[in-house]
Design a protein around this motif. Structure first.
Motif, PDB file in Angstrom:
ATOM      1  N   GLY A 189      -0.978  14.615 -14.823  1.00 56.08           N
ATOM      2  CA  GLY A 189      -1.641  15.049 -13.599  1.00 56.08           C
ATOM      3  C   GLY A 189      -1.116  14.305 -12.389  1.00 56.08           C
ATOM      4  N   MET A 190      -1.017  15.029 -11.270  1.00 56.69           N
ATOM      5  CA  MET A 190      -0.522  14.449 -10.020  1.00 56.69           C
ATOM      6  C   MET A 190      -1.565  14.448  -8.908  1.00 56.69           C
ATOM      7  SD  MET A 190       3.290  16.171  -9.928  1.00 56.69           S
ATOM      8  CE  MET A 190       3.513  15.781  -8.212  1.00 56.69           C
ATOM      9  N   ILE A 191      -2.370  15.492  -8.837  1.00 56.51           N
ATOM     10  CA  ILE A 191      -3.296  15.646  -7.718  1.00 56.51           C
ATOM     11  C   ILE A 191      -4.495  16.461  -8.191  1.00 56.51           C
ATOM     12  CG2 ILE A 191      -2.313  17.768  -6.766  1.00 56.51           C
ATOM     13  CD1 ILE A 191      -2.550  16.501  -3.980  1.00 56.51           C
ATOM     14  N   PHE A 192      -5.623  16.273  -7.537  1.00 55.40           N
ATOM     15  CA  PHE A 192      -6.833  17.013  -7.883  1.00 55.40           C
ATOM     16  C   PHE A 192      -7.555  17.427  -6.614  1.00 55.40           C
ATOM     17  CE2 PHE A 192     -11.433  17.005  -8.916  1.00 55.40           C
ATOM     18  CZ  PHE A 192     -11.432  18.123  -9.743  1.00 55.40           C
ATOM     19  N   ASN A 193      -7.810  18.716  -6.480  1.00 55.63           N
ATOM     20  CA  ASN A 193      -8.583  19.253  -5.360  1.00 55.63           C
ATOM     21  C   ASN A 193      -8.015  18.776  -4.015  1.00 55.63           C
ATOM     22  OD1 ASN A 193     -10.609  20.812  -4.238  1.00 55.63           O
ATOM     23  ND2 ASN A 193     -12.136  19.196  -4.333  1.00 55.63           N
ATOM     24  N   ARG A 214      -6.467  16.118  -3.315  1.00 53.85           N
ATOM     25  CA  ARG A 214      -6.587  14.676  -3.102  1.00 53.85           C
ATOM     26  C   ARG A 214      -5.735  13.979  -4.149  1.00 53.85           C
ATOM     27  NH1 ARG A 214     -12.954  14.295  -3.390  1.00 53.85           N
ATOM     28  NH2 ARG A 214     -12.244  14.747  -5.464  1.00 53.85           N
ATOM     29  N   ARG A 215      -5.102  12.874  -3.748  1.00 50.19           N
ATOM     30  CA  ARG A 215      -4.329  12.111  -4.717  1.00 50.19           C
ATOM     31  C   ARG A 215      -5.278  11.544  -5.753  1.00 50.19           C
ATOM     32  NH1 ARG A 215      -3.664   9.535  -0.109  1.00 50.19           N
ATOM     33  NH2 ARG A 215      -1.558  10.331   0.042  1.00 50.19           N
ATOM     34  N   GLN A 216      -4.768  11.428  -6.963  1.00 49.89           N
ATOM     35  CA  GLN A 216      -5.587  10.884  -8.041  1.00 49.89           C
ATOM     36  C   GLN A 216      -5.906   9.416  -7.806  1.00 49.89           C
ATOM     37  OE1 GLN A 216      -3.165  11.534 -11.491  1.00 49.89           O
ATOM     38  NE2 GLN A 216      -4.424  13.259 -12.101  1.00 49.89           N
ATOM     39  N   SER A 217      -4.924   8.685  -7.351  1.00 46.96           N
ATOM     40  CA  SER A 217      -5.072   7.244  -7.210  1.00 46.96           C
ATOM     41  C   SER A 217      -4.008   6.744  -6.251  1.00 46.96           C
ATOM     42  CB  SER A 217      -4.928   6.574  -8.577  1.00 46.96           C
ATOM     43  OG  SER A 217      -5.281   5.228  -8.515  1.00 46.96           O
ATOM     44  N   ASN A 240       3.593   5.932 -14.150  1.00 47.84           N
ATOM     45  CA  ASN A 240       2.454   6.401 -14.921  1.00 47.84           C
ATOM     46  C   ASN A 240       1.295   5.443 -14.724  1.00 47.84           C
ATOM     47  OD1 ASN A 240       0.703   6.519 -17.413  1.00 47.84           O
ATOM     48  ND2 ASN A 240       1.979   8.317 -17.700  1.00 47.84           N
ATOM     49  N   TRP A 241       0.162   5.998 -14.289  1.00 44.37           N
ATOM     50  CA  TRP A 241      -1.034   5.200 -14.042  1.00 44.37           C
ATOM     51  C   TRP A 241      -1.646   4.648 -15.320  1.00 44.37           C
ATOM     52  CZ3 TRP A 241      -0.774   3.987  -9.324  1.00 44.37           C
ATOM     53  CH2 TRP A 241      -0.606   4.906  -8.271  1.00 44.37           C
ATOM     54  N   ASN A 242      -1.271   5.191 -16.484  1.00 41.42           N
ATOM     55  CA  ASN A 242      -1.831   4.766 -17.765  1.00 41.42           C
ATOM     56  C   ASN A 242      -3.353   4.912 -17.791  1.00 41.42           C
ATOM     57  OD1 ASN A 242       0.699   3.957 -19.057  1.00 41.42           O
ATOM     58  ND2 ASN A 242       0.733   2.408 -17.448  1.00 41.42           N
ATOM     59  N   ARG A 243      -3.826   5.955 -17.159  1.00 38.02           N
ATOM     60  CA  ARG A 243      -5.230   6.357 -17.140  1.00 38.02           C
ATOM     61  C   ARG A 243      -5.277   7.873 -17.080  1.00 38.02           C
ATOM     62  NH1 ARG A 243      -7.894   2.762 -12.299  1.00 38.02           N
ATOM     63  NH2 ARG A 243      -7.521   0.717 -13.201  1.00 38.02           N
ATOM     64  N   LYS A 266      -4.246  -2.113 -14.065  1.00 38.00           N
ATOM     65  CA  LYS A 266      -3.819  -3.231 -14.912  1.00 38.00           C
ATOM     66  C   LYS A 266      -2.408  -3.025 -15.449  1.00 38.00           C
ATOM     67  CE  LYS A 266      -8.407  -4.535 -16.425  1.00 38.00           C
ATOM     68  NZ  LYS A 266      -9.330  -4.623 -17.546  1.00 38.00           N
ATOM     69  N   ARG A 267      -1.996  -1.763 -15.544  1.00 33.10           N
ATOM     70  CA  ARG A 267      -0.662  -1.483 -16.059  1.00 33.10           C
ATOM     71  C   ARG A 267      -0.132  -0.203 -15.412  1.00 33.10           C
ATOM     72  NH1 ARG A 267      -0.771  -0.137 -21.987  1.00 33.10           N
ATOM     73  NH2 ARG A 267      -0.597   1.994 -21.335  1.00 33.10           N
TER      74      ARG A 267
END
Length: 139
Positions: free
Chosen positions: A12-16, A18-21, A94-97, A126-127
């Motif tokens: 996943g890259m984006i949602f609605n 908005r950036r994910q993180s 990769n956000w690893n989440r 954290k990673r």
């Protein structure tokens, strides 16, 4: 062009819209990595980069029409598969989440080779895993 994307564990890259993180250490890493080249971003991404202090960052929603082969292009809000013909290298963070997403990294990586891989600790993660892919020579 050298494509830079941030994805979650499900690509996943984006949602609605908005950036994910976001992660301050990752953003600084990207700025440092690209400082001697051009880094293209869209209007959507300009609030995470300090564009005033980094003259190598260019903002254009149609960067893919202007980017040279050696230019870096940070993409959050574009279907990356539409850019594939111009891409020679892909840098994935990769956000690893897992986050909610409705736009995904959708480039099949079977024609790409992992050139390098490393992990580092971010400011809010954290990673974070960095994987750099190069196009497989199909001769």
């Amino acid at each position: 062009m050298i494509l830079i994307v941030c994805i979650d564990e499900k690509n996943g890259m984006i949602f609605n819209n908005r950036r994910q993180s976001r992660d301050r250490i990752l953003t600084n890493h990207i700025i440092e990595m690209t400082k001697d080249k051009t880094l293209w971003i869209t209007e959507f991404s300009k609030d995470i980069f300090d564009v005033a202090d980094n003259k190598h960052i260019m903002i254009d929603n149609y960067f893919y029409e202007k980017a040279d082969k050696e230019d870096f292009c940070f993409v959050e809000d574009i279907d990356v598969n539409t850019l594939i013909d111009k891409v020679d290298k892909i840098i994935i963070y990769n956000w690893n989440r897992c986050y909610p997403a409705d736009l995904y990294f959708n480039i099949p990586l079977n024609n790409w080779l992992v050139d390098s891989e490393k992990e580092f600790i971010g400011s809010s993660h954290k990673r974070i895993t960095e994987k750099i892919y190069v196009r497989r020579n199909m001769e």
